[in-house]
Motif scaffolding. Structure first.
Motif, PDB file in Angstrom:
ATOM      1  N   GLN A 229       0.826  -1.204   0.000  1.00  0.00           N
ATOM      2  CA  GLN A 229       0.000   0.000   0.000  1.00  0.00           C
ATOM      3  C   GLN A 229       0.863   1.258   0.000  1.00  0.00           C
ATOM      4  OE1 GLN A 229      -2.344  -0.643   3.498  1.00  0.00           O
ATOM      5  NE2 GLN A 229      -4.018  -1.568   2.355  1.00  0.00           N
TER       6      GLN A 229
ATOM      7  N   GLN B  42      -4.130   4.863   5.174  1.00  0.00           N
ATOM      8  CA  GLN B  42      -4.502   3.453   5.186  1.00  0.00           C
ATOM      9  C   GLN B  42      -3.264   2.573   5.380  1.00  0.00           C
ATOM     10  OE1 GLN B  42      -6.238   1.993   1.582  1.00  0.00           O
ATOM     11  NE2 GLN B  42      -7.122   0.210   2.587  1.00  0.00           N
TER      12      GLN B  42
ATOM     13  N   THR C 232      -2.692   0.165   8.589  1.00  0.00           N
ATOM     14  CA  THR C 232      -2.470  -1.263   8.368  1.00  0.00           C
ATOM     15  C   THR C 232      -1.160  -1.711   9.017  1.00  0.00           C
ATOM     16  OG1 THR C 232      -3.688  -1.120   6.288  1.00  0.00           O
ATOM     17  CG2 THR C 232      -2.322  -3.066   6.604  1.00  0.00           C
TER      18      THR C 232
ATOM     19  N   PHE D   9     -10.889  -5.523   9.749  1.00  0.00           N
ATOM     20  CA  PHE D   9     -11.594  -4.350   9.234  1.00  0.00           C
ATOM     21  C   PHE D   9     -10.743  -3.607   8.207  1.00  0.00           C
ATOM     22  CE2 PHE D   9     -12.737   0.180   9.644  1.00  0.00           C
ATOM     23  CZ  PHE D   9     -14.055   0.102   9.212  1.00  0.00           C
ATOM     24  N   LEU D  10      -9.468  -3.399   8.518  1.00  0.00           N
ATOM     25  CA  LEU D  10      -8.582  -2.694   7.595  1.00  0.00           C
ATOM     26  C   LEU D  10      -8.353  -3.487   6.314  1.00  0.00           C
ATOM     27  CD1 LEU D  10      -5.995  -1.321  10.145  1.00  0.00           C
ATOM     28  CD2 LEU D  10      -7.543   0.032   8.735  1.00  0.00           C
TER      29      LEU D  10
ATOM     30  N   LEU E 137     -11.351  -3.071   4.115  1.00  0.00           N
ATOM     31  CA  LEU E 137     -11.247  -1.754   3.472  1.00  0.00           C
ATOM     32  C   LEU E 137     -10.222  -1.765   2.342  1.00  0.00           C
ATOM     33  CD1 LEU E 137     -11.413   0.799   6.417  1.00  0.00           C
ATOM     34  CD2 LEU E 137     -13.167   0.269   4.738  1.00  0.00           C
ATOM     35  N   SER E 138      -9.144  -2.505   2.513  1.00  0.00           N
ATOM     36  CA  SER E 138      -8.136  -2.612   1.458  1.00  0.00           C
ATOM     37  C   SER E 138      -8.700  -3.321   0.234  1.00  0.00           C
ATOM     38  CB  SER E 138      -6.910  -3.366   1.967  1.00  0.00           C
ATOM     39  OG  SER E 138      -6.299  -2.665   3.012  1.00  0.00           O
ATOM     40  N   CYS E 139      -9.484  -4.375   0.472  1.00  0.00           N
ATOM     41  CA  CYS E 139     -10.144  -5.076  -0.647  1.00  0.00           C
ATOM     42  C   CYS E 139     -11.037  -4.117  -1.414  1.00  0.00           C
ATOM     43  CB  CYS E 139     -10.989  -6.228  -0.123  1.00  0.00           C
ATOM     44  SG  CYS E 139     -10.151  -7.771   0.007  1.00  0.00           S
ATOM     45  N   LEU E 140     -11.851  -3.372  -0.685  1.00  0.00           N
ATOM     46  CA  LEU E 140     -12.746  -2.422  -1.339  1.00  0.00           C
ATOM     47  C   LEU E 140     -11.961  -1.314  -2.035  1.00  0.00           C
ATOM     48  CD1 LEU E 140     -15.536  -2.104   1.367  1.00  0.00           C
ATOM     49  CD2 LEU E 140     -15.629  -3.336  -0.809  1.00  0.00           C
ATOM     50  N   GLY E 141     -10.875  -0.883  -1.405  1.00  0.00           N
ATOM     51  CA  GLY E 141     -10.047   0.145  -2.016  1.00  0.00           C
ATOM     52  C   GLY E 141      -9.350  -0.303  -3.281  1.00  0.00           C
TER      53      GLY E 141
END
Length: 129
Positions: free
Chosen positions: A23, A43, A47, A68-69, A72-76
């Motif tokens: 990231q 992010q 992470t 949770f993070l 969010l990384s998958c969605l990002g």
């Protein structure tokens, strides 16, 4: 409360740290606007902090935070590929694919470690004879 580490929990922590590094590389390598770079940097920092907490304590809170993070990384990684970022076309490259893949690996490792913990917790009941 810190829990004993297992190979799956240590692997999840290391994969999460690798995800934070990818990231961070994605933040500075891509051609993003400043506000998107700030979000990606935040992010990556969150992470990395979650990975450090998971590697240190392996507590339920750290596992939940990392989970949770990672979601969010998958969605990002998927949103720019499916919808595109504001003012940009849809893009999918090696780095977003690596983020998505590592996120799936971390989720799988966290879930793989879950049944053992439930069984272990039940066997340590003070009421068991």
């Amino acid at each position: 409360m810190p829990l004993a580490h297992t190979p799956a929990s240590r692997s999840a922590g290391l994969a999460t740290m690798l995800l934070a590094l990818v990231q961070l590389f994605l933040t500075f390598h891509g051609d993003h606007d400043t506000y998107i770079e700030a979000l990606l940097l935040a992010q990556a920092a969150a992470t990395a902090a979650g990975a450090a907490k998971l590697l240190r304590d392996n507590s339920v809170e750290s596992r939940f935070g990392v989970g949770f993070l990672v979601v969010l990384s998958c969605l990002g990684a998927l949103v720019p590929a499916i919808l595109g970022l504001p003012g940009q076309d849809r893009t999918w490259g090696v780095l977003p694919a690596a983020v998505f893949s590592l996120a799936i690996v971390v989720i799988a490792l966290l879930v793989a470690d879950l049944p053992r913990r439930v069984t272990e917790r039940r066997s340590r009941s003070p009421y068991a004879s």
